[in-house]
Design a protein around this motif. Structure first.
Motif, PDB file in Angstrom:
ATOM      1  N   GLU A   1     -14.183   4.636 -25.215  1.00 31.02           N
ATOM      2  CA  GLU A   1     -13.354   5.555 -26.002  1.00 31.02           C
ATOM      3  C   GLU A   1     -12.330   6.266 -25.129  1.00 31.02           C
ATOM      4  O   GLU A   1     -11.175   6.440 -25.517  1.00 31.02           O
ATOM      5  N   ASP A   2     -12.763   6.692 -23.940  1.00 31.55           N
ATOM      6  CA  ASP A   2     -11.855   7.405 -23.037  1.00 31.55           C
ATOM      7  C   ASP A   2     -10.704   6.507 -22.595  1.00 31.55           C
ATOM      8  O   ASP A   2      -9.531   6.906 -22.645  1.00 31.55           O
ATOM      9  N   ILE A   3     -11.025   5.296 -22.155  1.00 29.59           N
ATOM     10  CA  ILE A   3      -9.987   4.369 -21.683  1.00 29.59           C
ATOM     11  C   ILE A   3      -9.082   3.957 -22.837  1.00 29.59           C
ATOM     12  O   ILE A   3      -7.855   3.863 -22.690  1.00 29.59           O
ATOM     13  N   ALA A   4      -9.659   3.730 -24.009  1.00 31.30           N
ATOM     14  CA  ALA A   4      -8.845   3.365 -25.177  1.00 31.30           C
ATOM     15  C   ALA A   4      -7.854   4.470 -25.510  1.00 31.30           C
ATOM     16  O   ALA A   4      -6.686   4.192 -25.844  1.00 31.30           O
ATOM     17  N   ALA A   5      -8.299   5.732 -25.416  1.00 34.08           N
ATOM     18  CA  ALA A   5      -7.396   6.849 -25.706  1.00 34.08           C
ATOM     19  C   ALA A   5      -6.247   6.893 -24.708  1.00 34.08           C
ATOM     20  O   ALA A   5      -5.092   7.155 -25.072  1.00 34.08           O
ATOM     21  N   ARG A   6      -6.523   6.623 -23.454  1.00 29.24           N
ATOM     22  CA  ARG A   6      -5.466   6.623 -22.443  1.00 29.24           C
ATOM     23  C   ARG A   6      -4.456   5.505 -22.695  1.00 29.24           C
ATOM     24  O   ARG A   6      -3.249   5.685 -22.487  1.00 29.24           O
ATOM     25  N   LEU A   7      -4.950   4.335 -23.106  1.00 24.50           N
ATOM     26  CA  LEU A   7      -4.088   3.162 -23.245  1.00 24.50           C
ATOM     27  C   LEU A   7      -3.555   2.967 -24.667  1.00 24.50           C
ATOM     28  O   LEU A   7      -2.849   1.992 -24.927  1.00 24.50           O
ATOM     29  N   ALA A   8      -3.880   3.912 -25.556  1.00 26.05           N
ATOM     30  CA  ALA A   8      -3.423   3.832 -26.952  1.00 26.05           C
ATOM     31  C   ALA A   8      -3.843   2.512 -27.599  1.00 26.05           C
ATOM     32  O   ALA A   8      -3.056   1.857 -28.298  1.00 26.05           O
ATOM     33  N   ILE A   9      -5.087   2.117 -27.355  1.00 25.42           N
ATOM     34  CA  ILE A   9      -5.663   0.930 -27.982  1.00 25.42           C
ATOM     35  C   ILE A   9      -6.942   1.352 -28.693  1.00 25.42           C
ATOM     36  O   ILE A   9      -7.329   2.520 -28.661  1.00 25.42           O
ATOM     37  N   GLU A  10      -7.607   0.416 -29.327  1.00 21.62           N
ATOM     38  CA  GLU A  10      -8.842   0.725 -30.036  1.00 21.62           C
ATOM     39  C   GLU A  10     -10.044   0.578 -29.105  1.00 21.62           C
ATOM     40  O   GLU A  10     -10.062  -0.318 -28.235  1.00 21.62           O
ATOM     41  N   PRO A  11     -11.052   1.442 -29.252  1.00 24.34           N
ATOM     42  CA  PRO A  11     -12.288   1.239 -28.480  1.00 24.34           C
ATOM     43  C   PRO A  11     -12.833  -0.164 -28.725  1.00 24.34           C
ATOM     44  O   PRO A  11     -12.872  -0.648 -29.854  1.00 24.34           O
TER      45      PRO A  11
END
Length: 254
Positions: free
Chosen positions: A117-127
């Motif tokens: 979730e954290d990485i997805a939020a940074r990269l504007a992608i889905e978990p």
């Protein structure tokens, strides 16, 4: 790490005495048994205190001889700069070269890693979206210097020759140059430095004590459309590096 830990208290006291000049560079210090008696602690506590000061670069142990005051280890300067990022090659290697050193690194990449979730939020992608995750161990003149873990969306690099950052014809040239080779033009970066304490895994590689102060740099690269294309966590030991930011100044705005 709490400063009431006995070995840290002893290390603080010995460090203060060394820095005050009680012993000069090259002087031999009293034995661990002597310090244990003086400070009313066990021999293992005194030994851990001395080992910490050796790791910090204040003392050095000489096999069969004892422990001596060493010349203070100079902190290197890590300059975070758009100009350095735009150079060809690695900014880490370029920065060390400017200071007369040699920068190398080892790495391990894994493809098809689901984004948290954290990485997805940074990269504007889905978990759960697939990424390439690369773990780096950086060396300065052959000695452990810093750690980093990066994530790149496979939606951007999948099926290209730069899928794995350090392999192939575009390997080892840096994120900016690699992305440019597939027509992804990185134009801005966001970095958020945060103080942290070294985990056991980080301490083991960096040759510092568990709980030592480190700086965690959370970095995100954006392309010219504002899309995040890479993010990384960079772990920098405070005892060895000072971090400086070089900022372009447009005279017309001031």
């Amino acid at each position: 790490m709490p400063r009431d830990t006995p070995y840290l208290q002893v290390a603080d006291k010995i460090r203060t005495r060394v820095l005050s000049g009680e012993w000069a560079v090259g002087d031999k210090l009293p034995s661990r048994a002597r310090f244990a008696e003086e400070y009313g602690v066990g021999h293992s506590v005194a030994q851990r205190a001395m080992e910490r000061l050796i790791i910090e670069g204040i003392l050095e142990g000489r096999a069969g001889s004892g422990t001596y005051v060493r010349k203070a280890r100079q902190r290197l300067r890590m300059v975070r700069s758009r100009l350095r990022q735009e150079r060809s090659g690695s900014p880490f290697r370029a920065g060390l070269k400017d200071q007369g050193g040699d920068g190398t690194w080892e790495c391990n990449s894994r493809a098809r890693v689901p984004a948290t979730e954290d990485i997805a939020a940074r990269l504007a992608i889905e978990p759960g979206d697939l990424c390439v995750m690369t773990h780096y161990e950086f060396l300065a003149d052959g000695q452990p210097a810093q750690l980093a873990t990066s994530w790149e969306p496979m939606a951007i690099t999948g099926g290209t020759e730069v899928l794995l950052p350090e392999m192939g014809p575009r390997g080892k040239i840096g994120v900016v140059a690699r992305m440019r080779s597939i027509n992804v033009n990185i134009s801005t970066a966001l970095e958020m430095p945060r103080p942290a304490r070294a985990t056991r895994e980080q301490a083991n590689f960096l040759n510092i004590s568990v709980g030592s102060l480190v700086t965690q740099l959370e970095r995100i690269y954006f392309d010219s459309d504002g899309r995040p294309v890479e993010t990384a966590d960079i772990i920098v030991p405070d005892i060895r590096w000072e971090i400086a930011y070089e900022i372009d100044v447009d005279d017309s705005r001031f």
